[in-house]
Design a protein around this motif. Sequence first.
Motif, mmCIF file in Angstrom:
data_model
loop_
_atom_site.group_PDB
_atom_site.id
_atom_site.type_symbol
_atom_site.label_atom_id
_atom_site.label_comp_id
_atom_site.label_asym_id
_atom_site.label_seq_id
_atom_site.Cartn_x
_atom_site.Cartn_y
_atom_site.Cartn_z
ATOM 1 N N GLN A 100 0.832 -1.212 0.000
ATOM 2 C CA GLN A 100 0.000 0.000 0.000
ATOM 3 C C GLN A 100 0.867 1.264 0.000
ATOM 4 O OE1 GLN A 100 -3.547 0.222 2.245
ATOM 5 N NE2 GLN A 100 -3.900 -1.988 2.280
ATOM 6 N N ASP A 101 2.052 1.193 0.627
ATOM 7 C CA ASP A 101 2.969 2.347 0.584
ATOM 8 C C ASP A 101 3.448 2.606 -0.844
ATOM 9 O OD1 ASP A 101 2.945 2.896 3.365
ATOM 10 O OD2 ASP A 101 4.318 1.216 3.712
ATOM 11 N N VAL A 102 3.685 1.524 -1.600
ATOM 12 C CA VAL A 102 4.112 1.678 -2.998
ATOM 13 C C VAL A 102 3.007 2.388 -3.791
ATOM 14 C CG1 VAL A 102 4.756 0.462 -5.118
ATOM 15 C CG2 VAL A 102 5.597 -0.377 -2.904
ATOM 16 N N ILE A 103 1.748 1.990 -3.555
ATOM 17 C CA ILE A 103 0.631 2.620 -4.261
ATOM 18 C C ILE A 103 0.505 4.078 -3.847
ATOM 19 C CG2 ILE A 103 -1.887 2.582 -4.588
ATOM 20 C CD1 ILE A 103 -1.631 -0.532 -4.206
ATOM 21 N N LYS A 104 0.705 4.342 -2.546
ATOM 22 C CA LYS A 104 0.655 5.733 -2.085
ATOM 23 C C LYS A 104 1.716 6.567 -2.813
ATOM 24 C CE LYS A 104 0.967 8.935 1.688
ATOM 25 N NZ LYS A 104 1.068 9.191 3.122
ATOM 26 N N SER A 105 2.941 6.031 -2.907
ATOM 27 C CA SER A 105 4.007 6.756 -3.617
ATOM 28 C C SER A 105 3.606 7.045 -5.064
ATOM 29 C CB SER A 105 5.305 5.936 -3.620
ATOM 30 O OG SER A 105 5.770 5.760 -2.302
ATOM 31 N N ALA A 106 2.914 6.105 -5.690
ATOM 32 C CA ALA A 106 2.539 6.275 -7.102
ATOM 33 C C ALA A 106 1.473 7.345 -7.291
ATOM 34 C CB ALA A 106 2.059 4.944 -7.676
ATOM 35 N N VAL A 107 0.551 7.475 -6.316
ATOM 36 C CA VAL A 107 -0.528 8.462 -6.481
ATOM 37 C C VAL A 107 -0.165 9.826 -5.898
ATOM 38 C CG1 VAL A 107 -2.374 6.733 -6.614
ATOM 39 C CG2 VAL A 107 -1.803 7.743 -4.392
ATOM 40 N N THR A 108 0.946 9.896 -5.131
ATOM 41 C CA THR A 108 1.336 11.185 -4.541
ATOM 42 C C THR A 108 2.665 11.687 -5.094
ATOM 43 O OG1 THR A 108 2.409 10.061 -2.690
ATOM 44 C CG2 THR A 108 0.121 10.725 -2.361
ATOM 45 N N SER A 109 3.216 10.969 -6.074
ATOM 46 C CA SER A 109 4.520 11.315 -6.628
ATOM 47 C C SER A 109 4.546 12.764 -7.142
ATOM 48 C CB SER A 109 4.811 10.333 -7.770
ATOM 49 O OG SER A 109 5.803 10.827 -8.603
ATOM 50 N N HIS A 125 -5.692 -9.481 -4.399
ATOM 51 C CA HIS A 125 -6.267 -8.137 -4.518
ATOM 52 C C HIS A 125 -6.910 -7.750 -3.204
ATOM 53 C CE1 HIS A 125 -10.667 -8.925 -4.614
ATOM 54 N NE2 HIS A 125 -10.284 -10.125 -5.010
ATOM 55 N N TYR A 126 -7.015 -6.457 -2.995
ATOM 56 C CA TYR A 126 -7.644 -5.918 -1.787
ATOM 57 C C TYR A 126 -7.979 -4.464 -2.074
ATOM 58 C CZ TYR A 126 -8.828 -6.380 3.155
ATOM 59 O OH TYR A 126 -9.507 -6.473 4.338
ATOM 60 N N PHE A 127 -8.114 -3.664 -1.030
ATOM 61 C CA PHE A 127 -8.306 -2.229 -1.240
ATOM 62 C C PHE A 127 -7.394 -1.489 -0.260
ATOM 63 C CE2 PHE A 127 -11.597 -3.906 1.566
ATOM 64 C CZ PHE A 127 -11.421 -3.131 2.707
ATOM 65 N N ILE A 164 -3.410 4.818 5.290
ATOM 66 C CA ILE A 164 -2.084 4.707 4.654
ATOM 67 C C ILE A 164 -2.037 5.542 3.381
ATOM 68 C CG2 ILE A 164 -0.434 3.134 3.534
ATOM 69 C CD1 ILE A 164 -1.417 0.911 5.341
ATOM 70 N N VAL A 165 -3.041 5.361 2.512
ATOM 71 C CA VAL A 165 -2.983 5.952 1.168
ATOM 72 C C VAL A 165 -3.792 7.246 1.082
ATOM 73 C CG1 VAL A 165 -3.433 5.478 -1.299
ATOM 74 C CG2 VAL A 165 -2.592 3.663 0.181
ATOM 75 N N GLY A 166 -4.752 7.407 1.994
ATOM 76 C CA GLY A 166 -5.609 8.590 1.943
ATOM 77 C C GLY A 166 -6.944 8.310 1.276
#
Length: 296
Positions: A103-112, A147-149, A154-156
């Motif tokens: 989930q941290d990786v996804i957060k980095s991708a959407v907040t880059s 898969h999950y959500f 974590i991601v916002g």
Amino acid sequence: MGPVLTSNITVHPIWYGHWPPLPKTHHPQLPLLHLRPRPRPNPHHHHPHPHRRPQSTVSAWWRTVRLYTDQTNQNISETLILGQEKNDRFYSHGKSLTRLSIQDVIKSAVTSRTKPLPINPKSGLYLLLTSADVAVQDFCGQVCGFHYFTFPSIVGYTLPYAWVGNSATQCPGSCAYPFAVPTYIPGLKPKRAPNGDIGVDGMVSVIGHEIAELATNPLVNAWYAGQDPSFPTEIADLCEGIYGTGGGGSYMGQLMEDGRDGATYNMVGNGGRRFLVQWVWNPVLSYCSGPNALDQ
């Protein structure tokens, strides 16, 4: 009773780690592109197997997923488009990921700061693809993908996501089967990968599996079997290992084999590209089905 993805689905791949520069034709994103409805065949174009059920397409495979509806009887979207992609080639969260650090990786991708992925909680799917040198919690031993959500803490945002790993160096016999076979089964010959890359061809079916389940059960409260929603059996889990008519047990079912290069596949995409993707549970027929079924 939960929502399913009824509006146009946009898939956002996140390429994590080192992916060799491949010609676009070998790009693992391709199966997603092939879910678009196929153009009508050109009658002057020679089809290599005229007797081989030309309707066995990737978009025909998606038609089974589309049979699922929400509470208002709206079907899952026909349209699945490839959205913006993100490259995370410097392993922003290391070479060993847990289910939570995904989930941290996804957060980095959407907040880059540069080219962040768009945030689309309603119809976006975030697809994290890890390269062959990345270890992921439970990879190989228990799962090839899941898969999950994401958690807002974590991601916002609550975003449906899937992770699929490239198993080429870690466990091809379990996650890239049948293009690689487990060492404990003597005399079993691997099948030939239709796109010439065992790791990536193995990912294709897992990507299909997870996207089918994300569409029908994005927040893990819609379509699943069994009593326990925290360990649900979903529409692709019910058909694990079944790729053709008669499949079950250790038999994958009736598959197609290309006469030119011996590659094994069960569906064809645009431009004739071939894929092997497992079947999913058909809620109308109450058994597993796919576009290469012999009894259609």
